[in-house]
Design a protein around this motif. Sequence first.
Motif, short mmCIF file in Angstrom:
data_model
loop_
_atom_site.label_atom_id
_atom_site.label_comp_id
_atom_site.label_asym_id
_atom_site.label_seq_id
_atom_site.Cartn_x
_atom_site.Cartn_y
_atom_site.Cartn_z
N ILE A 427 -65.25 78.85 50.42
CA ILE A 427 -63.90 79.07 50.93
C ILE A 427 -62.94 78.04 50.36
O ILE A 427 -61.83 78.39 49.91
CB ILE A 427 -63.90 79.03 52.47
CG1 ILE A 427 -64.72 80.21 53.03
CG2 ILE A 427 -62.47 79.10 53.01
CD1 ILE A 427 -64.90 80.19 54.53
N CYS A 428 -63.35 76.78 50.35
CA CYS A 428 -62.48 75.73 49.81
C CYS A 428 -62.21 75.94 48.32
O CYS A 428 -61.06 75.84 47.87
CB CYS A 428 -63.13 74.37 50.02
SG CYS A 428 -62.89 73.67 51.65
N PHE A 429 -63.25 76.24 47.57
CA PHE A 429 -63.10 76.41 46.12
C PHE A 429 -62.24 77.63 45.81
O PHE A 429 -61.36 77.57 44.94
CB PHE A 429 -64.47 76.53 45.46
CG PHE A 429 -64.42 76.53 43.96
CD1 PHE A 429 -64.15 75.37 43.27
CD2 PHE A 429 -64.62 77.70 43.24
CE1 PHE A 429 -64.07 75.36 41.87
CE2 PHE A 429 -64.56 77.71 41.86
CZ PHE A 429 -64.28 76.54 41.17
N ASP A 430 -62.47 78.74 46.50
CA ASP A 430 -61.64 79.94 46.29
C ASP A 430 -60.19 79.67 46.65
O ASP A 430 -59.26 80.15 45.98
CB ASP A 430 -62.18 81.11 47.10
CG ASP A 430 -63.46 81.69 46.53
OD1 ASP A 430 -63.83 81.30 45.40
OD2 ASP A 430 -64.10 82.53 47.19
N ALA A 431 -59.97 78.91 47.73
CA ALA A 431 -58.60 78.57 48.13
C ALA A 431 -57.91 77.75 47.04
O ALA A 431 -56.73 77.95 46.74
CB ALA A 431 -58.62 77.80 49.45
N LEU A 432 -58.66 76.84 46.43
CA LEU A 432 -58.11 76.02 45.34
C LEU A 432 -57.78 76.88 44.13
O LEU A 432 -56.70 76.77 43.54
CB LEU A 432 -59.11 74.93 44.98
CG LEU A 432 -58.71 73.97 43.85
CD1 LEU A 432 -57.45 73.19 44.22
CD2 LEU A 432 -59.85 73.01 43.52
N MET A 433 -58.72 77.73 43.74
CA MET A 433 -58.51 78.56 42.56
C MET A 433 -57.39 79.59 42.75
O MET A 433 -56.74 79.99 41.79
CB MET A 433 -59.82 79.28 42.21
CG MET A 433 -60.95 78.36 41.75
SD MET A 433 -60.50 77.35 40.32
CE MET A 433 -60.28 78.60 39.06
N ASN A 434 -57.17 80.01 44.00
CA ASN A 434 -56.12 81.01 44.28
C ASN A 434 -54.81 80.38 44.73
O ASN A 434 -53.94 81.07 45.26
CB ASN A 434 -56.62 81.99 45.35
CG ASN A 434 -57.75 82.87 44.84
OD1 ASN A 434 -57.68 83.41 43.75
ND2 ASN A 434 -58.81 82.99 45.62
N ASP A 435 -54.70 79.06 44.53
CA ASP A 435 -53.46 78.33 44.83
C ASP A 435 -53.07 78.35 46.30
O ASP A 435 -51.89 78.22 46.65
CB ASP A 435 -52.29 78.85 43.98
CG ASP A 435 -52.49 78.57 42.50
OD1 ASP A 435 -52.97 77.47 42.18
OD2 ASP A 435 -52.21 79.46 41.68
N ALA A 436 -54.05 78.52 47.20
CA ALA A 436 -53.76 78.41 48.63
C ALA A 436 -53.73 76.95 49.06
O ALA A 436 -53.11 76.60 50.06
CB ALA A 436 -54.82 79.17 49.44
N ILE A 437 -54.43 76.08 48.30
CA ILE A 437 -54.35 74.63 48.49
C ILE A 437 -54.20 73.99 47.11
O ILE A 437 -54.46 74.63 46.09
CB ILE A 437 -55.60 74.06 49.21
CG1 ILE A 437 -56.89 74.40 48.43
CG2 ILE A 437 -55.69 74.56 50.64
CD1 ILE A 437 -58.15 73.76 49.00
N ASP A 438 -53.81 72.72 47.10
CA ASP A 438 -53.61 72.03 45.82
C ASP A 438 -54.80 71.15 45.42
O ASP A 438 -55.05 70.95 44.24
CB ASP A 438 -52.34 71.17 45.88
CG ASP A 438 -51.09 72.04 45.98
OD1 ASP A 438 -50.94 72.95 45.15
OD2 ASP A 438 -50.29 71.81 46.90
#
Length: 522
Positions: A427-438
Amino acid sequence: MTQEQTLWQFIVSQHEKLLLQIAQHLGLTFLSLLLAIIVGIPLGVLISRRRKLAAPVLGTAGILQTVPSIALLGFMIPLFGIGATPAIIALLIYALLPIIRNTYTGITGVDPIVIEAATALGMNKSQRLFKVEFPLAMPVIIAGIRTAAVINVGVATLASFVAAGGLGEFIFGGISLNNTNMILAGAIPAALLAVLLDLIIGYLQKSNLKTLKKVLYIICGIVVISGLYFIFSAKAERKIIAGFTPEFMGRQDGDLGLRSVYGLKLNPLVVSDAIMYEAAYEKKLDLISGYSTDGRIKAFDLVVLEDDKTIFPPYYAAPIIKTQTLKKFPGLEETLNLLAGKINDSIMTDLNYKTELLKQTPEKVAKDFLVRNNLYKKANQGNGETIRIGSKIFGEQYILAEMYKMLIEGYTNYRVETKTGLGGTKICFDALMNDAIDFYPEYTGTGLLVLLKPSEQKIKEVSKDPKKTFEIVQEQFQKQYQLQWLKPIGFNNAYALMMRRNQAKQLNISTITQLSNYCAKK
């Protein structure tokens, strides 16, 4: 890179485990549903007779259903321990509302003229209930059971958090391991079970009483078999009762490595790390998978077994961030690197102890640490762009996220938004790759084994050397994902096997090899 399995290949290779999880899932669902029917229908009848009780009974059932499932399971653990019992009771509570409500609605909805006619024929209250009201209310009651069954199939996936088994083991293991096939192998059967149960119970709504009786006998048979399975599996003799997290179960630096390198085959329970340590302390578990900097090791007087064959690679923490994000936010890299090398293993263990056992907030722990190390600056009233910090769902990550938030607000003009508790690695990695987090704090061992998934030969070459591990993840993340690993924070939060100190001393076990030898003895 290793060649990824297809979903079908994964299912074929794991078919025995999948079938067991489906059986466990059905057992939990049917047992809890039957108990909910036994409790819910009489309550529904009672409040239909005494209308003043309807509001408080339905209100209480409604409130219980609004309690988040994870929280409800957490409340059950001190009372019922871990395993099937707390899961079944939690599922029973979730199934009560639709059954009570529909029983009440069905019986109160029977035409009063029909009741009067039955009374005129000389029927007493019991005869009217079983020969008139129940048959007429049955479609509505079954609709409530139908709703409860579908709810329970979904909620039963959370039973894996308390070592009760079920399809949640694959689902949450897959989320932690960044393994889509594992997630789908658990999610698809769970969805199909819900649809199938809905169709079967929907068919029963239209069936006659004779068909209902036959189905009831079949369900009772399934429930008895499920009950016997849970009873005997709970009483199965094990020299060491082990409990591992879903993520640990599927990793080469976890249960797979213990089996292949140490020959350690424990048949462990799958359990959430949120309850693992307390379960070990209360002697529900003898051996757990944990993290070497966890503050609960000290609090629960556990001892870490020496990994004498080195299957756990170094897990040095560092922020990972997109290269383009560093260009977008000048000065951010220098600010994040202020933490580099500042936190060693003992310091991180102490910080975790303060949040997990002393119940201090991550904000207070983070601020106190920064103040002690002369890193704290009062937050600027920044009007720059917003930086979004993510974190996984355990205490250490909350602390690091707060530290980075305070550093960015104190040393730059940027605003900060934290998105903590995002779950596992995927979840964290996908959020990073999809620009949901920086950015978010990650671990070199996780980056190597879970995200890069290199060949076994490559793992052997680099995993025993912290510097080589960092260099390979730094190089490959830039090449494959355009992500940068900033400077390591300093501590190594590796996986570890733990036992109660007294038990380990009694059994003369201080290394994993000694544990393996003990388990191999007949």
